[in-house]
Scaffold this motif. Structure first.
Motif, PDB file in Angstrom:
ATOM      1  N   ARG A   1       3.637  13.611  16.192  1.00 56.45           N
ATOM      2  CA  ARG A   1       3.018  14.570  15.272  1.00 56.45           C
ATOM      3  C   ARG A   1       4.011  15.646  14.854  1.00 56.45           C
ATOM      4  NH1 ARG A   1      -1.349  17.824  16.393  1.00 56.45           N
ATOM      5  NH2 ARG A   1      -1.037  17.722  18.643  1.00 56.45           N
ATOM      6  N   ALA A   2       4.813  16.148  15.819  1.00 52.26           N
ATOM      7  CA  ALA A   2       5.783  17.195  15.482  1.00 52.26           C
ATOM      8  C   ALA A   2       6.833  16.685  14.510  1.00 52.26           C
ATOM      9  CB  ALA A   2       6.439  17.713  16.762  1.00 52.26           C
ATOM     10  N   ARG A   3       7.268  15.450  14.695  1.00 50.69           N
ATOM     11  CA  ARG A   3       8.324  14.889  13.842  1.00 50.69           C
ATOM     12  C   ARG A   3       7.779  14.350  12.520  1.00 50.69           C
ATOM     13  NH1 ARG A   3      11.823  10.986  17.207  1.00 50.69           N
ATOM     14  NH2 ARG A   3      10.008   9.648  16.881  1.00 50.69           N
ATOM     15  N   GLY A   4       6.515  13.932  12.505  1.00 49.37           N
ATOM     16  CA  GLY A   4       5.905  13.462  11.270  1.00 49.37           C
ATOM     17  C   GLY A   4       5.904  11.963  11.075  1.00 49.37           C
ATOM     18  N   ASP A   5       6.214  11.192  12.140  1.00 54.16           N
ATOM     19  CA  ASP A   5       6.276   9.732  12.002  1.00 54.16           C
ATOM     20  C   ASP A   5       4.986   9.097  11.460  1.00 54.16           C
ATOM     21  OD1 ASP A   5       8.731   8.760  14.335  1.00 54.16           O
ATOM     22  OD2 ASP A   5       7.975  10.792  14.197  1.00 54.16           O
ATOM     23  N   PRO A   6       3.796   9.403  12.021  1.00 52.20           N
ATOM     24  CA  PRO A   6       2.598   8.653  11.626  1.00 52.20           C
ATOM     25  C   PRO A   6       2.281   8.738  10.140  1.00 52.20           C
ATOM     26  CG  PRO A   6       2.214   9.836  13.681  1.00 52.20           C
ATOM     27  CD  PRO A   6       3.518  10.330  13.134  1.00 52.20           C
ATOM     28  N   ALA A   7       2.307   9.948   9.578  1.00 50.50           N
ATOM     29  CA  ALA A   7       1.999  10.086   8.154  1.00 50.50           C
ATOM     30  C   ALA A   7       3.051   9.404   7.295  1.00 50.50           C
ATOM     31  CB  ALA A   7       1.887  11.569   7.792  1.00 50.50           C
ATOM     32  N   TYR A   8       4.313   9.512   7.690  1.00 51.71           N
ATOM     33  CA  TYR A   8       5.384   8.885   6.928  1.00 51.71           C
ATOM     34  C   TYR A   8       5.210   7.365   6.902  1.00 51.71           C
ATOM     35  CZ  TYR A   8      10.045   7.948   5.098  1.00 51.71           C
ATOM     36  OH  TYR A   8      11.084   7.517   4.312  1.00 51.71           O
ATOM     37  N   VAL A   9       4.952   6.782   8.065  1.00 55.45           N
ATOM     38  CA  VAL A   9       4.779   5.332   8.141  1.00 55.45           C
ATOM     39  C   VAL A   9       3.548   4.894   7.355  1.00 55.45           C
ATOM     40  CG1 VAL A   9       4.213   3.434   9.717  1.00 55.45           C
ATOM     41  CG2 VAL A   9       6.008   5.073  10.318  1.00 55.45           C
ATOM     42  N   ALA A  10       2.434   5.620   7.518  1.00 54.66           N
ATOM     43  CA  ALA A  10       1.194   5.237   6.830  1.00 54.66           C
ATOM     44  C   ALA A  10       1.361   5.258   5.318  1.00 54.66           C
ATOM     45  CB  ALA A  10       0.066   6.170   7.254  1.00 54.66           C
ATOM     46  N   ASP A  11       2.187   6.160   4.797  1.00 57.19           N
ATOM     47  CA  ASP A  11       2.416   6.247   3.361  1.00 57.19           C
ATOM     48  C   ASP A  11       3.287   5.118   2.833  1.00 57.19           C
ATOM     49  OD1 ASP A  11       0.903   8.465   2.822  1.00 57.19           O
ATOM     50  OD2 ASP A  11       2.554   9.887   3.017  1.00 57.19           O
ATOM     51  N   ARG A  12       4.081   4.509   3.712  1.00 54.70           N
ATOM     52  CA  ARG A  12       5.084   3.550   3.244  1.00 54.70           C
ATOM     53  C   ARG A  12       4.804   2.099   3.624  1.00 54.70           C
ATOM     54  NH1 ARG A  12       6.514   8.371   3.186  1.00 54.70           N
ATOM     55  NH2 ARG A  12       8.068   9.175   1.714  1.00 54.70           N
ATOM     56  N   VAL A  13       3.744   1.864   4.332  1.00 54.29           N
ATOM     57  CA  VAL A  13       3.329   0.498   4.642  1.00 54.29           C
ATOM     58  C   VAL A  13       2.101   0.186   3.790  1.00 54.29           C
ATOM     59  CG1 VAL A  13       2.470  -1.053   6.412  1.00 54.29           C
ATOM     60  CG2 VAL A  13       4.251   0.603   6.979  1.00 54.29           C
ATOM     61  N   ASP A  14       2.212  -0.839   2.975  1.00 54.86           N
ATOM     62  CA  ASP A  14       1.132  -1.172   2.044  1.00 54.86           C
ATOM     63  C   ASP A  14       0.023  -1.929   2.767  1.00 54.86           C
ATOM     64  OD1 ASP A  14      -0.521  -1.787  -0.037  1.00 54.86           O
ATOM     65  OD2 ASP A  14       0.926  -3.006  -1.139  1.00 54.86           O
ATOM     66  N   LEU A  15      -1.067  -1.216   3.040  1.00 54.90           N
ATOM     67  CA  LEU A  15      -2.219  -1.827   3.703  1.00 54.90           C
ATOM     68  C   LEU A  15      -3.407  -1.943   2.749  1.00 54.90           C
ATOM     69  CD1 LEU A  15      -2.000   0.089   7.123  1.00 54.90           C
ATOM     70  CD2 LEU A  15      -1.192  -2.231   6.606  1.00 54.90           C
ATOM     71  N   SER A  16      -3.129  -1.941   1.462  1.00 53.59           N
ATOM     72  CA  SER A  16      -4.205  -1.947   0.468  1.00 53.59           C
ATOM     73  C   SER A  16      -5.041  -3.217   0.516  1.00 53.59           C
ATOM     74  CB  SER A  16      -3.619  -1.759  -0.938  1.00 53.59           C
ATOM     75  OG  SER A  16      -2.688  -2.791  -1.244  1.00 53.59           O
ATOM     76  N   ARG A  17      -4.441  -4.330   0.960  1.00 56.63           N
ATOM     77  CA  ARG A  17      -5.185  -5.600   1.014  1.00 56.63           C
ATOM     78  C   ARG A  17      -5.547  -6.002   2.437  1.00 56.63           C
ATOM     79  NH1 ARG A  17      -1.877  -9.289  -3.481  1.00 56.63           N
ATOM     80  NH2 ARG A  17      -2.087  -7.790  -5.213  1.00 56.63           N
ATOM     81  N   VAL A  18      -5.405  -5.078   3.360  1.00 56.57           N
ATOM     82  CA  VAL A  18      -5.706  -5.339   4.773  1.00 56.57           C
ATOM     83  C   VAL A  18      -7.024  -4.671   5.116  1.00 56.57           C
ATOM     84  CG1 VAL A  18      -4.933  -4.904   7.138  1.00 56.57           C
ATOM     85  CG2 VAL A  18      -3.266  -5.511   5.370  1.00 56.57           C
TER      86      VAL A  18
END
Length: 343
Positions: free
Chosen positions: A142-159
């Motif tokens: 959370r401090a570094r920001g990994d989760p939001a960064y990854v969620a924005d860049r992995v296309d899960l629109s069809r999952v």
């Protein structure tokens, strides 16, 4: 590298121990509301005045406190990362490092023998250790920001369903649910970890918790439940040896839907296993506490290919702030059958 740089590296434990101790004493939280002089600060943390002044001065020297008119105050950095009330609180990781600091004293023996210095139980044996470890992982990402960064860049629109293997506190799963409102998620992890994850998500992400299935899975011994449209693993493969990782990827392949996505986030090393620097240093901790190490893209790619994955690619994350990267692969939509009986 000059003398000053080498000396700073060799004495880095002193700065680490000072920060850990200041955090453990509660110095930063005490100063959240107002600056204090050394007498008031010492009284607030129930400590010796002279000694309190020395550690507070050390925090000023490190840029984590400011000192004006003999009163100590927070800096922007400490207010952002060292207050429990902050959404980017890094203290969970710092206190975890403090708790395992003694493990590093066994590094020489571990190098000589190759035997880890502590049980390779992923902190599952004692509830207080599990809580500290899982909250540390939550704190770091959370401090570094990994989760939001990854969620924005992995296309899960069809999952429709993503499962986080060894998902720990659920920080990544919650971020993916925020980014993709249609999605459901699952966390596959050990029982003690799932208990901590439920508490963390109930405290901070109750809406996300309602969309997450908590499933007891030991990925070393159990099959991975499926079918899933996507499987995610962050900082999992570095805990295991080569044989276990090859087997895990075969399990993941079986659990995915045709066309499903495999996402691995970790310290993905160069072929020489020397870069990124953070991964090469972290590999020593892994030697002390796990069966694994950090692996190269070539190694990860081979395990994925042997399991049947295609379209394997390496996606670097910006450094700083990140020290890891992602490997993404896909299960083919159709799998050719081999060895058909002749008519």
């Amino acid at each position: 590298m000059d003398f000053a740089e080498l000396a700073a590296l060799a004495s880095g434990h002193a700065e680490a121990r000072a920060i850990q101790t200041a955090l453990k004493l509660g110095i930063f939280d005490i100063l959240e509301s107002a600056p204090l002089d050394d007498a008031a600060l010492a009284a607030a943390i129930s400590a010796n005045r002279r000694a309190t002044a020395l550690i507070a001065n050390a925090m000023v020297a490190l840029g984590l406190l400011a000192k004006r008119a003999n009163r100590y105050a927070l800096t922007d950095t400490s207010r952002r990362y060292l207050l429990r009330s902050s959404a980017e609180y890094l203290g969970g990781l710092i206190l975890f490092d403090e708790a395992i600091f003694e493990t590093w004293t066994h590094l020489e023996q571990t190098i000589r023998t190759g035997v880890p210095a502590r049980p390779t139980d992923m902190f599952q044996s004692r509830p207080e250790e599990t809580e500290r470890f899982i909250r540390a992982m939550d704190s770091l990402t959370r401090a570094r920001g990994d989760p939001a960064y990854v969620a924005d860049r992995v296309d899960l629109s069809r999952v429709s369903m993503v499962a986080d293997i060894g998902g720990g506190p659920g920080t990544y799963a919650a971020a993916m649910l925020h980014r993709w409102p249609h999605l459901r998620a699952a966390i596959y992890d050990l029982p003690a970890t799932l208990e901590v994850a439920r508490r963390i998500l109930a405290e901070r992400e109750p809406a996300a918790l309602a969309r997450i299935d908590m499933v007891r899975v030991d990925y070393l011994y159990d099959e991975i439940p499926g079918p899933c449209g996507a499987l995610f693993m962050s900082n999992i493969i570095h805990n295991e040896d080569e044989m276990a990782n090859a087997q895990l990827f075969r399990k993941c392949f079986r659990a995915l839907e045709p066309g499903g996505m495999m996402i691995i986030k970790d310290h993905i090393m160069n072929a020489d296993l020397t870069e990124p620097r953070a991964g090469a240093i972290f590999a020593l901790y892994l030697l002390l506490a796990t069966r694994g190490r950090d692996y190269s893209f070539e190694e990860v790619s081979r395990w994925l290919g042997d399991a049947g994955f295609v379209d394997i690619n390496h996606q670097a994350l910006p450094s700083p702030p990140f020290t890891s990267s992602m490997v993404i692969a896909r299960k083919p939509r159709t799998i050719e059958k081999v060895g058909k009986a002749k008519k």
